[in-house]
Design a protein around this motif. Sequence first.
Motif, mmCIF file in Angstrom:
data_model
loop_
_atom_site.group_PDB
_atom_site.id
_atom_site.type_symbol
_atom_site.label_atom_id
_atom_site.label_comp_id
_atom_site.label_asym_id
_atom_site.label_seq_id
_atom_site.Cartn_x
_atom_site.Cartn_y
_atom_site.Cartn_z
ATOM 1 N N VAL A 226 14.785 -0.858 9.689
ATOM 2 C CA VAL A 226 14.027 -1.075 8.456
ATOM 3 C C VAL A 226 14.484 -0.058 7.417
ATOM 4 O O VAL A 226 14.581 1.134 7.708
ATOM 5 N N THR A 227 14.767 -0.530 6.215
ATOM 6 C CA THR A 227 15.210 0.349 5.134
ATOM 7 C C THR A 227 14.098 0.518 4.090
ATOM 8 O O THR A 227 13.151 -0.271 4.025
ATOM 9 N N ALA A 228 14.269 1.551 3.257
ATOM 10 C CA ALA A 228 13.333 1.740 2.148
ATOM 11 C C ALA A 228 13.361 0.527 1.221
ATOM 12 O O ALA A 228 12.322 0.103 0.706
ATOM 13 N N GLY A 229 14.551 -0.039 1.011
ATOM 14 C CA GLY A 229 14.653 -1.225 0.155
ATOM 15 C C GLY A 229 13.815 -2.375 0.659
ATOM 16 O O GLY A 229 13.161 -3.086 -0.109
ATOM 17 N N ARG A 230 13.814 -2.563 1.971
ATOM 18 C CA ARG A 230 13.015 -3.646 2.559
ATOM 19 C C ARG A 230 11.520 -3.370 2.399
ATOM 20 O O ARG A 230 10.744 -4.275 2.078
ATOM 21 N N ILE A 231 11.121 -2.120 2.595
ATOM 22 C CA ILE A 231 9.712 -1.752 2.428
ATOM 23 C C ILE A 231 9.262 -1.992 0.992
ATOM 24 O O ILE A 231 8.228 -2.639 0.734
ATOM 25 N N TYR A 232 10.043 -1.485 0.032
ATOM 26 C CA TYR A 232 9.664 -1.639 -1.373
ATOM 27 C C TYR A 232 9.654 -3.111 -1.780
ATOM 28 O O TYR A 232 8.799 -3.546 -2.566
ATOM 29 N N GLN A 233 10.601 -3.868 -1.262
ATOM 30 C CA GLN A 233 10.640 -5.299 -1.576
ATOM 31 C C GLN A 233 9.370 -5.984 -1.086
ATOM 32 O O GLN A 233 8.776 -6.802 -1.800
ATOM 33 N N GLU A 234 8.935 -5.664 0.129
ATOM 34 C CA GLU A 234 7.725 -6.270 0.677
ATOM 35 C C GLU A 234 6.495 -5.899 -0.163
ATOM 36 O O GLU A 234 5.667 -6.764 -0.471
ATOM 37 N N VAL A 235 6.392 -4.622 -0.517
ATOM 38 C CA VAL A 235 5.227 -4.167 -1.274
ATOM 39 C C VAL A 235 5.197 -4.813 -2.667
ATOM 40 O O VAL A 235 4.147 -5.277 -3.134
ATOM 41 N N ILE A 236 6.349 -4.854 -3.334
ATOM 42 C CA ILE A 236 6.399 -5.455 -4.677
ATOM 43 C C ILE A 236 6.113 -6.955 -4.608
ATOM 44 O O ILE A 236 5.394 -7.504 -5.460
ATOM 45 N N ASP A 237 6.650 -7.641 -3.587
ATOM 46 C CA ASP A 237 6.344 -9.069 -3.429
ATOM 47 C C ASP A 237 4.847 -9.285 -3.245
ATOM 48 O O ASP A 237 4.262 -10.220 -3.810
ATOM 49 N N ASN A 238 4.217 -8.422 -2.456
ATOM 50 C CA ASN A 238 2.769 -8.537 -2.252
ATOM 51 C C ASN A 238 2.005 -8.311 -3.550
ATOM 52 O O ASN A 238 1.028 -9.014 -3.857
ATOM 53 N N GLU A 239 2.449 -7.336 -4.321
ATOM 54 C CA GLU A 239 1.782 -7.050 -5.598
ATOM 55 C C GLU A 239 1.886 -8.242 -6.539
ATOM 56 O O GLU A 239 0.917 -8.627 -7.207
ATOM 57 N N ARG A 240 3.057 -8.888 -6.586
ATOM 58 C CA ARG A 240 3.252 -10.040 -7.467
ATOM 59 C C ARG A 240 2.389 -11.225 -7.036
ATOM 60 O O ARG A 240 1.999 -12.050 -7.865
ATOM 61 N N ARG A 241 2.116 -11.326 -5.743
ATOM 62 C CA ARG A 241 1.299 -12.424 -5.237
ATOM 63 C C ARG A 241 -0.192 -12.119 -5.309
ATOM 64 O O ARG A 241 -1.014 -12.945 -4.908
ATOM 65 N N GLY A 242 -0.520 -10.930 -5.782
ATOM 66 C CA GLY A 242 -1.925 -10.569 -5.902
ATOM 67 C C GLY A 242 -2.581 -10.163 -4.606
ATOM 68 O O GLY A 242 -3.825 -10.164 -4.505
ATOM 69 N N VAL A 243 -1.774 -9.814 -3.607
ATOM 70 C CA VAL A 243 -2.315 -9.454 -2.294
ATOM 71 C C VAL A 243 -3.243 -8.246 -2.375
ATOM 72 O O VAL A 243 -4.246 -8.166 -1.654
ATOM 73 N N TYR A 244 -2.920 -7.307 -3.262
ATOM 74 C CA TYR A 244 -3.701 -6.070 -3.319
ATOM 75 C C TYR A 244 -4.923 -6.163 -4.222
ATOM 76 O O TYR A 244 -5.590 -5.159 -4.493
ATOM 77 N N GLY A 245 -5.234 -7.350 -4.700
ATOM 78 C CA GLY A 245 -6.474 -7.586 -5.424
ATOM 79 C C GLY A 245 -6.633 -6.786 -6.698
ATOM 80 O O GLY A 245 -7.734 -6.347 -7.044
ATOM 81 N N GLY A 246 -5.543 -6.557 -7.408
ATOM 82 C CA GLY A 246 -5.636 -5.851 -8.677
ATOM 83 C C GLY A 246 -5.632 -4.348 -8.572
ATOM 84 O O GLY A 246 -5.780 -3.644 -9.580
ATOM 85 N N ALA A 247 -5.453 -3.816 -7.367
ATOM 86 C CA ALA A 247 -5.435 -2.368 -7.185
ATOM 87 C C ALA A 247 -4.165 -1.768 -7.783
ATOM 88 O O ALA A 247 -3.148 -2.457 -7.953
#
Length: 551
Positions: free
Chosen positions: A117-138
Amino acid sequence: MRLRSCAGFRGEGEDKPAGENGSKGFCTMTRYVFVTGGVASSLGKGITAASLGLLLKARGLRVAIMKFDPYINVDPSTMSPYQHGEVFVTVDGGETDLDLGHYERFIDVALTRRSSVTAGRIYQEVIDNERRGVYGGATVQVIPHVTNAIKDHVYGLAKQSEADVLIVEIGGTVGDIESLPFLEAIRQVRHDVGRNRVFYVHVTLVPYLKAAGELKTKPTQHSVKELRSIGIQPNAIVCRTEQPLPRDVREKIALFSDIETEAVIENLDVATPYEVPLRLRTEGLDRIVVERFGLSLPPADLSAWEEVVDRVARLSGAVRVGIVGEFVALHDAYLSLVEALRHAAIAHGVALEIDWVDARELKRVSPDARLGRLDALVLPGTWDDREEDGKALASRYARRAGIPFLALGYGFPVALREVLGVWGSERPAGEGVLPMSASLPGYGWVGARPVELAPRGMLSEIYGKERIEERMRHREGVPFHWAEELGRRGGLPEAWSEGREYLLGFRFEGHPWFVAVQFYPEFASRPTRPHPLFLAFIGAAVKARARTTLR
């Protein structure tokens, strides 16, 4: 021996995206060993992690292992080998860091893409989640969102593998900015699962200053201080050194690091990395880990490993093998290939001498003059067709000189085109580029795939069966109908895909040992179980050497 099973365990927030569930979905019985590095890179964190995995497995534990790399690339598949060495391919098609090769060879497991697992993969997952609204506006932050995503990968592999112990290597060096989120995440794991289920190993350098005639502990002291400043107290320190560590040096490191003296582990430079597990066992690293976890286990049985190291000490004679490629200035670009050749050479009781041949050189000098002292020749794989002319010249030399030849991966179509006389500058005028290759679906074939071998053929005799699985990494395949033209030129089809859609291997009739395959058997070779194709190849090289000596 199994301590328990994680099967059926359902962690809180299971199946939620990375970083969403607060990372509480861990298997409550898995123990975790985290391996960090300080002072400098290339100290052998990967070998240390792999060696510890071997020792714990030999004690009867089920071991899983993974690596976090702090670079921003999603994976190393697009990186130049000069940047990061070879790309190791897992059975499920993961294109990963070369340290996974160490893990597989030492622990004798087939890993998956989850172990890299790379940092790029981690950041990609987190940013994708943010774009999909997974974090509920946090407000999305490194803590907790990035660190939770990192821990999700740790706990996910622990649950999926049902491991008794999960070893996690953190790439880079303590103090690097890019590795800070990973260090913070593994610090939090101790809080999540309890300090008795976490063990931190810190790998450092204790340099020897010849002018002063002294071993210096200050770099290790500063590295441990840096690690402790972010909340991680190492449980053991593995000290890479070229001189033995006296008792007073160990006591000094222990005092300034706040650990037991016996937890200062000497890791002397050795002739072969396969000695490292034996050295670490002598130093008691596995015993310290097991005691920390409160386990009562039998000592590690490394008899098969000891036999390999003993064979290395008793090698007689040598074979000289040429490796022709475009990245030969960095030997790590062909690490698994070299190890597979070495495994086979050890099994045959001979030393391996490698002649690194730059493919470009063969266009400037006579191949006969440059390659004439070799006992065998390897054309390794690559991801594209650069320097094809030089590689084809090497194939032609081996075919005409009658020396053992093995082409792997992209070396296969190069050797095929050479046999057919349709490569580079030798291509017949007016014909253009012959349609020898066809694009494979999607991103190509990456990972283990079934291969059918010719009944009663050379390869089926080597493998002892007519159907195998080997790892591949290529975007184009050679349609099987080219086998007919190959046969007219002296080539015999030896391997193909299911349904004979693509040709995957051939040999040259009348040649003592000329084989080309479009897969990478080196990834499956082990020190205690050399791959049969390399065993046969080195065996042919030994015979070629004997014939040359007799002449």
